[in-house]
Design a protein around this motif. Structure first.
Motif, short mmCIF file in Angstrom:
data_model
loop_
_atom_site.label_atom_id
_atom_site.label_comp_id
_atom_site.label_asym_id
_atom_site.label_seq_id
_atom_site.Cartn_x
_atom_site.Cartn_y
_atom_site.Cartn_z
N ASN B 43 -51.26 -23.94 -31.38
CA ASN B 43 -51.42 -24.75 -32.49
C ASN B 43 -51.81 -24.04 -33.68
O ASN B 43 -52.56 -24.12 -34.56
N GLY B 44 -51.37 -22.74 -33.56
CA GLY B 44 -51.59 -21.75 -34.77
C GLY B 44 -53.07 -21.36 -34.93
O GLY B 44 -53.23 -20.63 -36.02
N LEU B 45 -54.00 -21.23 -34.13
CA LEU B 45 -55.18 -20.91 -34.23
C LEU B 45 -55.56 -19.56 -33.36
O LEU B 45 -55.61 -19.66 -32.25
N TYR B 46 -55.66 -18.62 -34.26
CA TYR B 46 -56.13 -17.44 -33.84
C TYR B 46 -57.57 -17.21 -34.06
O TYR B 46 -58.25 -17.89 -35.17
N VAL B 47 -58.43 -16.48 -33.30
CA VAL B 47 -59.54 -15.95 -33.51
C VAL B 47 -59.91 -14.55 -34.21
O VAL B 47 -59.10 -13.83 -33.46
N GLN B 48 -60.06 -14.41 -35.40
CA GLN B 48 -59.68 -13.15 -36.04
C GLN B 48 -60.87 -12.36 -36.25
O GLN B 48 -61.99 -12.83 -35.77
N ARG B 49 -60.83 -11.12 -36.90
CA ARG B 49 -61.82 -10.43 -37.20
C ARG B 49 -63.07 -11.29 -37.91
O ARG B 49 -64.35 -11.21 -37.37
N HIS B 50 -62.88 -11.86 -38.86
CA HIS B 50 -64.13 -12.63 -39.46
C HIS B 50 -64.18 -14.16 -39.14
O HIS B 50 -65.29 -14.53 -39.15
N ALA B 51 -62.98 -14.95 -38.92
CA ALA B 51 -63.04 -16.36 -38.73
C ALA B 51 -61.99 -16.69 -37.81
O ALA B 51 -60.98 -15.85 -37.87
N PRO B 52 -61.68 -17.86 -37.55
CA PRO B 52 -60.40 -18.33 -37.12
C PRO B 52 -59.27 -18.07 -38.12
O PRO B 52 -59.64 -18.16 -39.41
N MET B 53 -58.11 -17.79 -37.78
CA MET B 53 -56.96 -18.00 -38.74
C MET B 53 -56.33 -19.02 -38.32
O MET B 53 -55.73 -19.39 -37.03
#
Ligand code: SF4
Lengths: 161, 553
Positions: B43-53
């Motif tokens: 569903n297009g949700l990454y967990v990135q450096r600062h917050a989810p993308m």
């Protein structure tokens, strides 16, 4: 104690013993055997008590000739994200005409039930720690879809839109 | 453009409900991190450096003004007031809170949008030519086919868990602006001797760690067979693609291992069982889809309207923008306008909520309420009357959208890199900014002419650095950020992969390196020769010599 099984959208007691290890040999009574063991034992056991399970890399074509006599075929999902079993399901149903129980075993979880049913699985042996009474709801995640699948013999565009 | 019917709405709403429940179960500890990851990625949700993308799908790059206003609203309400357009025509939000994602999805569903399959090991958003429907060299409008493929690929139950991500591109024009040679599957429209429309089927191209140009596995596939043929390709891939090593799991590796001929034979065998089956697309379905993509109500206009030509003569800045940022339209008196998201100092592809609102207003005022996202991370108003260009230019200039640099050096294609992405080896945005600053003089850029500079923060190649005339790749050298430069890549019909010129460079050396490369080109070029053509003629050596000369002392 018998294990619960979701079959045809109901929770029932599982009558089958799953034999994971081909070396272990087959117990008396209904048993689902690894492909290699099934090949050696199929002629010496009662057909009604003998099922087989396929690993993701197994070729479903090996069961083409036996599709009419097998009461149950299981497909293993070592990890739920290993999607090979979905193609195996469709091939067994659509190409080899298997009409018996098609069962998903292994890392089978709620969020995969809907697509698994679409490709032809009608029985689900959930991972041990899961509660079938809760997770059976996953079968109803969607009420329709676009594609032709085993359950939807016609893609959506063949219905009036 | 395509409009949802009751069925489409029902599906996206069911997906919102499903994802809301998955998020709830994850937060309640009923789904483990490992179990949730593939579900959220799909569903297009990454967990990135600062917050989810959150990556929102923009199917084949088409947006309505209403959708753009919704994106602006989401940027304001759930994010930090901006969004980032990607090289795959999608839009990313970099700062949403996980708990709010189901609400964002519900808002998107209201305007016929979603984040379905924008990430994860599944069939991704299908991409196409950003000038679909208006390009003069078009054989067929690719968008009806894209929509048919979008529907087919959405929640395709058999292909929910592929070995790896899977990208399909469709081109309907002579010139391939959809990069069909570097996708898992490329479909390039062709007409056979009987005048029938079909597709050349290309498989196994891709960038990333092992860049490869795709192989043609079928010269002509009649259009009605596209879905059964795609089913066959995907089934072969799903069953036989490698799953033991994520770096060897793309279809290109399978095609290479089987050889293109071997792979094609396997697909044809599989297809022989599916061909002419229920998934064969009936004429009526093509006709129904084509209805959504009919030409807007163009007025009958003359090209070179006197008011327009007068403005061109009056204002050199306007004339330069028209020459650079607009494209000849197939209808007289109209042009396709590219709004540049590449102003110096702004991360390439970023747009603020205010800018999005402004673009939506221009789309309504000047371009039938629609716009498109380009692979180069710019926005396109495809149907603007020449007489409206001056007014549009003035407004776009005020909003920071009218840098006349389309196709020039500062029109840098760039991934979010180390500032946002947790996979990055190195930052990309500050390097893009430094290069843009070095070449800030637009006259100089115009003199350099057409040049594509692409940059990625790691091997995943989201910035498509392999197909940049100049490609920059962030690499990790003992924990510090370095940059590898390649030359000679190109997209399109004659797609080629760039060659690395040598050892990598430190961040602050990059503007000098690029400048030296440009100096070599300017010294060596023949009249009217583009950078890429000079490179092809003289090869990499003169560039290497100049760039590494100083390092020797
Ligand atoms: S190329 Fe690498 S750094 Fe850049 S967005 Fe993709 S994964 Fe992240």
């Amino acid at each position: 104690m018998p294990k619960p099984l979701i079959k045809d959208r109901q929770i029932i007691d599982d009558a089958w013993t799953l034999v994971r290890d081909a070396e272990a040999g087959a117990p008396a009574g209904p048993a689902i055997l690894p492909l290699a063991l099934w090949k050696t034992l199929r002629d010496s056991r009662a057909a009604a008590d003998t099922g087989v399970w396929l690993a993701p890399a197994d070729d479903p074509a090996e069961l083409a000739g036996a599709a009419a006599e097998l009461p149950v075929i299981a497909v293993d999902f070592p990890q739920f994200a290993d999607g090979r079993g979905y193609s195996i399901g469709r091939l067994l149903r659509e190409r080899y005409g298997f009409a018996g129980e098609l069962r998903a075993i292994g890392d089978v979880l709620r969020d995969q039930l809907y697509p698994l049913e679409q490709v032809g699985f009608n029985a689900f042996s959930l991972r041990e720690d899961r509660d079938p009474a809760k997770d059976i709801a996953g079968l109803h995640d969607f009420s329709l879809g676009y594609q032709q699948t085993f359950l939807r013999q016609q893609p959506l565009f063949r219905h009036a839109r | 453009m395509y409009r949802y019917d009751e069925v489409d709405f029902r599906l996206v709403n069911e997906r919102v409900a499903q994802f809301r429940d998955q998020t709830r179960r994850y937060l309640a500890g009923e789904l483990s991190e490992d179990e949730f990851r593939p579900l959220r990625l799909m569903n297009g949700l990454y967990v990135q450096r600062h917050a989810p993308m959150l990556r929102v799908a923009v199917p084949y790059g088409m947006l309505s003004s209403r959708q753009v206003r919704k994106l602006a609203h989401i940027a304001r309400t759930y994010d930090r007031g901006y969004g980032h357009f990607t090289t795959r025509q999608n839009l990313q939000f970099n700062w949403p809170a996980l708990e709010t994602v189901p609400d964002i999805l519900a808002e998107l569903a209201e305007v016929e949008m979603h984040a379905i399959q924008t990430s994860g090991n599944c069939i991704r958003n299908t991409t196409t030519d950003q000038f679909a429907g208006v390009a003069a060299d078009e054989l067929v409008d690719p968008r009806p086919y894209c929509e048919i493929i979008r529907q087919w690929s959405t929640f395709h139950p058999e292909f929910t868990y592929l070995p790896r991500k899977f990208k399909i591109a469709v081109s309907g024009a002579e010139q391939d602006r959809a990069a069909t040679l570097v996708h898992d599957i490329g479909l390039h429209a062709v007409r056979n001797a009987e005048g029938e429309v079909g597709f050349r089927v290309i498989v196994g191209g891709g960038l990333g760690r092992t860049p490869m140009i795709g192989s043609v596995i079928r010269e002509f596939l009649p259009a009605k067979h596209i879905l059964t043929y795609l089913d066959a390709i995907l089934r072969v891939y799903n069953r036989f693609g490698r799953r033991d090593n994520k770096y060897k799991a793309r279809i290109k590796i399978l095609v290479k291992a089987m050889t293109a001929d071997g792979f094609a034979a396997k697909v044809e065998e599989e297809w022989s069982h599916l061909k002419d089956g229920p998934a064969t697309v009936p004429d009526g379905e093509f006709a129904r889809m084509a209805e959504f993509f009919t030409a807007p109500a163009y007025e009958t206009l003359n090209a070179d309207d006197p008011a327009f030509t007068a403005k061109l003569a009056e204002s050199p800045a306007f004339a330069r923008w028209v020459a650079r940022n607009t494209l000849k339209h197939k209808v007289a008196g109209y042009r396709a306008v590219t709004l540049s998201l590449k102003a110096t100092g702004v991360p390439p592809g970023d747009a603020t909520a205010e800018q999005l609102d402004a673009v939506a207003d221009w789309a309504d005022a000047y371009s039938f309420g629609e716009l498109r996202v380009s692979h180069e991370q710019n926005l396109i108003l495809a149907d603007v009357r020449e007489t409206d260009l001056f007014a549009l230019w003035e407004q776009a200039r005020a909003a920071g959208f009218a840098t006349p640099n389309i196709g020039l050096l500062s029109d840098i294609v760039c991934c979010p890199g180390g500032d946002f992405c947790s996979l990055a080896n190195a930052k990309s945005i500050p390097i893009a900014a430094a290069i843009q600053q070095r070449f800030d003089n637009l006259d100089y850029q115009h003199d350099i002419g057409e040049l594509e500079l692409n940059m990625s923060g790691c091997m995943n190649a989201c910035g498509h650095h392999h197909i940049g005339h100049i490609g920059i790749l962030g690499v990790d050298k003992q924990g510090s950020e370095w940059y590898q430069v390649s030359l000679g890549g190109s997209q399109g019909e004659h797609a080629s992969l760039g060659k690395v010129i040598g050892p990598s460079f430190a961040q602050d050396a990059m503007p000098d390196v690029i400048e030296k490369i440009i100096d070599v080109y300017l010294a060596q070029r023949h009249a009217d020769e583009r950078f890429i053509d000079t490179f092809r003629r003289i090869g990499v050596e003169p560039f290497k010599e100049k760039v590494y000369a100083q390092a020797a002392h």
